[in-house]
Design a protein around this motif. Sequence first.
Motif, PDB file in Angstrom:
ATOM      1  N   GLU D  32       0.863  -1.204   0.014  1.00 11.45           N
ATOM      2  CA  GLU D  32      -0.106  -0.029   0.023  1.00 11.45           C
ATOM      3  C   GLU D  32       0.814   1.248  -0.018  1.00 11.45           C
ATOM      4  O   GLU D  32       0.718   2.262  -0.622  1.00 11.45           O
ATOM      5  CB  GLU D  32      -0.846  -0.014   1.127  1.00 11.45           C
ATOM      6  CG  GLU D  32      -2.302   0.823   0.909  1.00 11.45           C
ATOM      7  CD  GLU D  32      -3.133   0.561   2.238  1.00 11.45           C
ATOM      8  OE1 GLU D  32      -2.851  -0.144   3.366  1.00 11.45           O
ATOM      9  OE2 GLU D  32      -4.234   1.143   1.868  1.00 11.45           O
ATOM     10  N   SER D  89      -0.639  -1.359 -12.467  1.00 12.58           N
ATOM     11  CA  SER D  89      -1.647  -0.460 -11.531  1.00 12.58           C
ATOM     12  C   SER D  89      -2.279  -1.597 -10.583  1.00 12.58           C
ATOM     13  O   SER D  89      -2.585  -2.935 -10.789  1.00 12.58           O
ATOM     14  CB  SER D  89      -2.811  -0.197 -12.407  1.00 12.58           C
ATOM     15  OG  SER D  89      -3.752   0.366 -11.576  1.00 12.58           O
ATOM     16  N   TYR D  91      -4.634  -1.555  -8.835  1.00 11.17           N
ATOM     17  CA  TYR D  91      -6.207  -1.557  -8.588  1.00 11.17           C
ATOM     18  C   TYR D  91      -7.153  -2.212  -9.198  1.00 11.17           C
ATOM     19  O   TYR D  91      -6.793  -2.734 -10.386  1.00 11.17           O
ATOM     20  CB  TYR D  91      -6.607   0.125  -8.952  1.00 11.17           C
ATOM     21  CG  TYR D  91      -5.883   1.199  -8.287  1.00 11.17           C
ATOM     22  CD1 TYR D  91      -6.273   1.188  -6.695  1.00 11.17           C
ATOM     23  CD2 TYR D  91      -4.954   2.079  -8.718  1.00 11.17           C
ATOM     24  CE1 TYR D  91      -5.895   2.140  -5.956  1.00 11.17           C
ATOM     25  CE2 TYR D  91      -4.433   2.728  -7.904  1.00 11.17           C
ATOM     26  CZ  TYR D  91      -4.703   3.205  -6.764  1.00 11.17           C
ATOM     27  OH  TYR D  91      -4.159   4.038  -5.697  1.00 11.17           O
ATOM     28  N   SER D 105     -14.143  -0.474  -8.284  1.00  9.62           N
ATOM     29  CA  SER D 105     -13.753   0.489  -6.934  1.00  9.62           C
ATOM     30  C   SER D 105     -14.920   0.580  -5.971  1.00  9.62           C
ATOM     31  O   SER D 105     -14.668   0.464  -4.814  1.00  9.62           O
ATOM     32  CB  SER D 105     -13.101   1.572  -7.532  1.00  9.62           C
ATOM     33  OG  SER D 105     -12.673   2.447  -6.611  1.00  9.62           O
ATOM     34  N   ARG D 121      -8.057   8.310   1.876  1.00  9.41           N
ATOM     35  CA  ARG D 121      -6.881   8.379   1.284  1.00  9.41           C
ATOM     36  C   ARG D 121      -5.706   9.155   1.975  1.00  9.41           C
ATOM     37  O   ARG D 121      -6.291  10.087   2.612  1.00  9.41           O
ATOM     38  CB  ARG D 121      -7.131   8.716  -0.220  1.00  9.41           C
ATOM     39  CG  ARG D 121      -7.506  10.047  -0.449  1.00  9.41           C
ATOM     40  CD  ARG D 121      -7.268  10.421  -1.917  1.00  9.41           C
ATOM     41  NE  ARG D 121      -8.267   9.504  -2.745  1.00  9.41           N
ATOM     42  CZ  ARG D 121      -9.491   9.842  -2.997  1.00  9.41           C
ATOM     43  NH1 ARG D 121      -9.932  10.885  -2.630  1.00  9.41           N
ATOM     44  NH2 ARG D 121     -10.044   8.902  -3.782  1.00  9.41           N
ATOM     45  N   GLU D 126      -5.316   7.529  -4.706  1.00  9.57           N
ATOM     46  CA  GLU D 126      -5.589   6.289  -4.057  1.00  9.57           C
ATOM     47  C   GLU D 126      -7.081   5.984  -4.343  1.00  9.57           C
ATOM     48  O   GLU D 126      -7.797   6.957  -4.097  1.00  9.57           O
ATOM     49  CB  GLU D 126      -5.131   6.511  -2.803  1.00  9.57           C
ATOM     50  CG  GLU D 126      -3.694   6.663  -2.633  1.00  9.57           C
ATOM     51  CD  GLU D 126      -3.087   6.755  -1.269  1.00  9.57           C
ATOM     52  OE1 GLU D 126      -1.842   6.570  -1.028  1.00  9.57           O
ATOM     53  OE2 GLU D 126      -4.014   6.867  -0.259  1.00  9.57           O
ATOM     54  N   HIS D 130      -7.343  -0.784  -4.084  1.00 11.93           N
ATOM     55  CA  HIS D 130      -5.929  -0.796  -4.145  1.00 11.93           C
ATOM     56  C   HIS D 130      -5.433  -2.303  -3.457  1.00 11.93           C
ATOM     57  O   HIS D 130      -6.283  -2.820  -2.453  1.00 11.93           O
ATOM     58  CB  HIS D 130      -5.250   0.172  -3.174  1.00 11.93           C
ATOM     59  CG  HIS D 130      -3.692  -0.012  -3.302  1.00 11.93           C
ATOM     60  ND1 HIS D 130      -2.995  -0.839  -2.823  1.00 11.93           N
ATOM     61  CD2 HIS D 130      -2.970   1.095  -4.002  1.00 11.93           C
ATOM     62  CE1 HIS D 130      -1.705  -0.518  -3.210  1.00 11.93           C
ATOM     63  NE2 HIS D 130      -1.653   0.630  -3.941  1.00 11.93           N
ATOM     64  N   THR D 133      -4.720  -2.274   0.329  1.00 10.59           N
ATOM     65  CA  THR D 133      -5.726  -1.895   1.048  1.00 10.59           C
ATOM     66  C   THR D 133      -6.924  -3.159   1.356  1.00 10.59           C
ATOM     67  O   THR D 133      -7.372  -3.405   2.362  1.00 10.59           O
ATOM     68  CB  THR D 133      -6.539  -0.613   0.514  1.00 10.59           C
ATOM     69  OG1 THR D 133      -5.922   0.164  -0.110  1.00 10.59           O
ATOM     70  CG2 THR D 133      -7.648  -0.187   1.466  1.00 10.59           C
TER      71      THR D 133
END
Lengths: 240, 291, 886, 242
Positions: D32, D89, D91, D105, D121, D126, D130, D133
């Motif tokens: 993270e 990435s 994400y 997301s 964030r 962010e 993630h 996370t």
Amino acid sequence: MPIGLQAEPSAGVAGKKRWAMVIDLRRCIGCMACVAACKAEYDVPLGVWRTIVKVKDTGQYPNTKRHFLPRLCNHCDNPPCVRNCPTEATYKHEEGYVLQRYERCIACRTCMAACPYNARHVLPNSRTRVKIGGVVDKCTFCEHRVSNNLVPACVQTCLGRSRIFGDLNDPNSEVHKLVGGMPTVTLKSEKGTKPQVYYIKPAQQIVNQIYSPPESYAAKSDAEAFYRHNKGRQFFGGVL
Amino acid sequence: MFEYMNFHIAPWGWELSVYFFLIGTAGMAYALATAPVMFGGRFEALRPLQLPGLVLAFVIVLICGPLLIHDLGQPMRFLYPILYFHWTSPLSWGSLFLLMFAACVVLFWWFDRAGNTAPLKPLAIIGSLLGLSMPLYTGNDLMVQTTREVWATPWIPVLFVVLSVTSGAAALAVIGMIRKTDDADASKILHAVMLSGVATTLFLFLGLLLSFLYGSEEMQLGWHILNDQFAMQVWLLTLVVGILAPLALLVRPDIGRRPQILAVAGIASLIGAYAFREVILVAGQLPQLYY
Amino acid sequence: MNKHFPVSRRGFLKLGGSTAAIAGSLGATRLHAMEQDQGGKDFSPVTGKERQAVPYTCMVCNIEDGGIAYIEDGRIVKLEGNPDHPGNRGKLCAKGNSGFLHVYDPDRIMTPLLRTGKRGESKWKRISYDEATTILASKLREVIDRSIKENDPAIRNEIVFKWGRNRTGGAVHRFMHAMGSNAMVNHTNICESSKKVGLEPSWGPDIESCDWTNTKYALVFGANVLETAYFHNPNAQRLVDGVVGNKAKLVYFDPRMGNTAALADEWFAPYPGTDGAIALAIAQVIMNEKLYDDAFIRTWTNVTPEQLIEHLKPYTPEFAEKESGVPAKDIRRIAREFATTKPATTFSYRGPAKHVYGSYQEAAIHMLNVITGNVEKKGGYCLPRGMNFNQPSPKPPAAKVPSALGAPPQYPLASHAVSTHMPYQIMKGEEKVAVYMTYYDNPVYTYPSSHVWDALLKDEKLIPFYCSFSPYMSETAELADLIIPDTTYLERNDPESMPSDLRPWLGIRQQVIKPLGGTQEWRDTIIQTMHKVDPDGSLGMKQYFAFKNGEEWVRAQFDGIPGLKEDGGYDYLKKHGVWPKYGSVDPVTAKIVDKNGEEVQPEFGLHMKELSAADMDGATIADNGAIKKGGKTIGVRINGKNMAGFGTPSGKIELWKASYVKYGFNPLPVYKRLASRDKKPDELVLTTFKVNVHTQSRTASLKYLAELYHKNPAWINPKTAAARGIKDGDLIRVTSSVGYMVTRAHVTEGIHPDVVAISTACGHSAYGRLAQLKQKEKVAEWALGGDPDIDHNVWWDDKGVHPNSIIKLAVDPIGGSQGWYDTVITVTKAQAGDKYGDVKSSLEVSIKDYEETLRFAYTGDIHKANHKEVQIDWDHLPEPHVGAGH
Amino acid sequence: MTLEMKKAETAKMIEENRAQAGIFTLLGRTLEYEADEAFLELLRTTLREPLAEAGVELPDDLLHGPSAEVLEHLAVEFTGLFVAPGAISPYASVFETGAMAQEPSSRVNHWYTEAGFEFRRMLSGEFPDHVGTMLGFVAALYSAEADCLERGDDVAAEETKVRRERFLLEEVGGWVPGWCRIAASVAGHPFYERMLDLTGRVLWEELSMIAPPRRLRELSDLNARRPARLESSPEFRKASGL
């Protein structure tokens, strides 16, 4: 009624709607806004198109000319693609749209073979946003917009106001007046499809030119790249 | 801006030509294999080929099902053409017939093995009709595409049927030779079928040639494309290997009926039958590829 | 039978029958068909749900069209033109339609990055906005402190801000002036500055606004209106309306056949840089044949027809034919048509202007409208209409010391500066930089001899600290020390106005969505930075940034606009996107109509508007009729009337420009033969062009546009190609004095045989994976974090080759424009070992080019030789001094 | 089962949950954010041996270099790997749709809010989805479970457990192990390479424990997936104009 359709041809039938598009070629400037708007509207993946503008240069310097021919599904009143569909996935709407039921389509591509306009394509499975893939797709005349009293996205954004959309059966509509009052042609009408996209008014020779295979290296190399990219993929018909 | 920014794929590829070829062969193989049951008499000579014929048909059906399903963009929906049956679509009929044909093959074999002869004749008749409908409907698949001029001719189903007739006989001839079940009478029948089939194919080829050359712009363009990119398939595989060679081999019955010759002619005509279908399939699609 | 109306039913029917036939020609009725709406609403094609609509102003290019963003589940899914916007009338171009792809692009920079490796090595450390603004502030503070310590305000000019696109409504100036720096370097001289400098001294504003819709004759020089040029979208709409709807004739001059040539009634391909000769010859014919508007010239200009006739003598159509290749008989015919068809207008853009002496060419074209009296007429050549908005008070005073950076004193007439000279000035030690900031700028890609910028920015001695505000990793941002990413244009606040219609408008750019992932718009960054530069307010800078955030800043700006408040002020704009609302766009005619369907007419004849008593209060009238107030000309008295006039010292159109002659330039438009005109027979002229689906550098990463246009082979005429043994698609080597590039030939009938044209839209070496086609090269690295569409469906495999680094630096000594179309090249088949995409160029040669081009400036030795006809005291030209004219 | 046994069992479970929470916190923390002084210190001391046992040999430069330099170096590697344009990435949204901050997301964020957490964030750019996370969320659920067990609230503990397993199967299992593999293959610094490898292994271990064999095979396929597969969506019908 031509057999195998779900709705009768409605062009000229009183009391019925018949959506149609007139493309005034004098006004088309090849800006490609329609292409981008359509891609954005439907999250149309790369490599397939619901609408496109064909470009062709003719003549010799300094008498060179450039011609544009916007293309999309003609929403035929007698659509050959509909009759052939083994699952009735593609159907003809009362108001003239030729639409696709994705939940039924098996992507056998009979409709693509039937369409003389190359207006249909198989959606790739990799898409950005919309989770519909592996089925045949086509221009819908923006049915979801039109039924909400809006013009199709390509018409909305057309810079030259070359694309005009409306109910052909409404004597007061712009498309009715144009089709009635201007010299128009439809594409491949000799195929009996009764296309409902009318063009004002290309010389026949220009239409033929635009249909011809790519001649320049710039276009041919793109074609090669396109077919190279598609080679070995499902639905690739094995050309080049 | 350059002249082209978008391109199209040709919707149908090799899967379809392979399928057309195989299923046609299977249909006619079944018809010949069940001919003794159906007609008796001098077709009894084909009795030794009954089981190989059935097995061939069965194997082909086993190949064709998955092949067709694989060719779909939504393979899990392969039953939709029957569930959402659309009576004007040859594909819907084809799917139905294919299923029924497969059933006939299995049932015929089943009852024959069980020694239950009563249903055999009706199964032979129905199955043979369905078998015949296989090339017929694949031809119709193309014929009904009225906007593709190369395809939109009633000759296509006829051609496909004729090709299948030859292929079915040819396949049995090859099997017969391999299994050495050669029998003069059987060879005679197969020879007759093949000779007439190949001869008809020659006429159809010439007819098609004429309609290409004298036809519409699209037909001529199709012919041009074929000669440009598919010259080998057209001239060598279809005409020379697929038609002229078997014709030469078969034209004299005394030579043509020899099992080896019959088998060689059969292989050649099988190659031709496949190439011819591919040529038609391609030629029908490519003239409009850049439209 | 009715006795009162004795007409039989038969008679009725007969009447009906005959009227049916002529119903169409009976004229309009008030009843209109219920046509479909053009826009303003949007629905999801998947769920059918209506989408949330938020108006904004586009900024994919510089035209600032009004748009509506459609939002689904908090995400922008589609853009559309704002139907209330008078400029673009509800329509967006291909670029505008694709702009939303910028927002969620995983290649976007989402957090400030601090360089850790060598410049350009792509080693970064992410930091917070807070840390980033602290770093920037401390760097700025160092310079300010040094300036205070040494008591030298000039030191503050070492704080340099360069932009390529500044749509901040004066925020950049506020920021820089607050710190006391004048070192603001724009991009205008690579854009169209010589056009501006051809126009401004003539009639005030820097551009014309043609009434295309109502014109009957449009004479367009080197302005590909239907594809690019200024006001692409609004102008293209109106030009089509004029040509197709109003049956206007369009005559177009361009060595390359673009889409405008396709629509034109007549297309001529002149030799590059000879448009001026054609325009002067047209003027000559008009004057000699007495087709001019005598009254207008005598009343509204500072010359007489006799003077012009005398001046134009050498410019015969035959002379123009010799220079340009356009037949004299066509020039004569066009001159007569243009002068006798009313209303008529010209339009010109980079074609004539982007040459050495481009200002003369522009002035010559402008003159055609003046001598035919087409100025400020319906259907004619009009003044641009815009709306002003000031920075909110208190405003920082302008910085004290002028800066010569990018605005060298050798170019006193170049009111839009000479940004191309910046790297050379620094390299030669003439100018110093301590903190360099860039905003919407990518010179390493977009400037002529772009390798020079690369060299400059890599040199830490010359540029000790470089902060980029780019949200994308451009060729230039890659070289930064610190990147403080701005948001995309859909997540920021700006006031906007552009003369894209004859009815002035004011637009808003607002945060359509909250800046993605906690990024912040540039205004916020500046506010934070300034609060850190001057934390206690002791430097007197903080007060100018007493805004909570960017939105408040812009709101304060809108609050100062007269008339807006009554209509609802800032909130009105947030809701409607544009102000005022003149009416709605008629879907059939595209005219802006009121409730009764009558067109809302723009105002014409602005120059004849009479001044009010309040205006005249305290004004004096000079001998030449100029009405002066506070040292400025506010109008002109003509025939006893006080009129608004034109924005020149005399209030009239000054075809004879005193400012030009002061520095030894010809006060009247002339034609100067360029070196490229005298090229050797085997040489060619290199021109570049934009395409309708790309901007200069920012759109190569947008997939819809990249799919439409992704490679840029060199256009070459078949004859020219054949003479060199080049076939369509061959690998060729294009060599200029600066270097060479290896690309492919696009053999086409659409180009002048002496010209090679290469588009600048393609050939990125940065700007994300799509612009570089990276996802095809390094699958493992780029596969993750990609749009599946881009990862799997990109079918093209050619990203093009960018031509800018072989283009020679050469600027117009008057307007300061880069002569983009003056580079002489040779084209050969590629040599052994040449690979597609090879580019090589020399820094030394470019520095020599800089020295060479300075010789054309009024201080240089070539200048006088080129202006023998100008009768002035050549020995006493004004001394160059920094800040003159800028 | 005697009370004693049950107590011992519970104690064991608590211990195990705490241990798991620790591992996931470590993995989440690593992915993270950049390492800081305290984290580096932990790596050099407490965590060094356990990590080595788990197959993560910490590289020499990390163990012995001057900490400021090491941290700077790790930060650069972190940025290059996970943050800068062209990076891998981290994400879910980008992995699934190719664009930032899309539906995945919001979906992941919904998991957090449902479990009583709020995403905040620390730096710009962010998003809730993630990888780090998400692993941190797993850790939080483990420790929440342990807390419940300590309180003796078996029902809540079971709920938390179910939530964790579902989260792992539905949101993490389908892509994170595969992502770890590719990210590890391009990681410039051995620390990240090894930690990513460890993350992949830990996750797979975890998934094998909770997923039935068939589901595991599916997950395995999903993690190897290219191109991204589309599932049919219930919106199909509407889109066809009916």
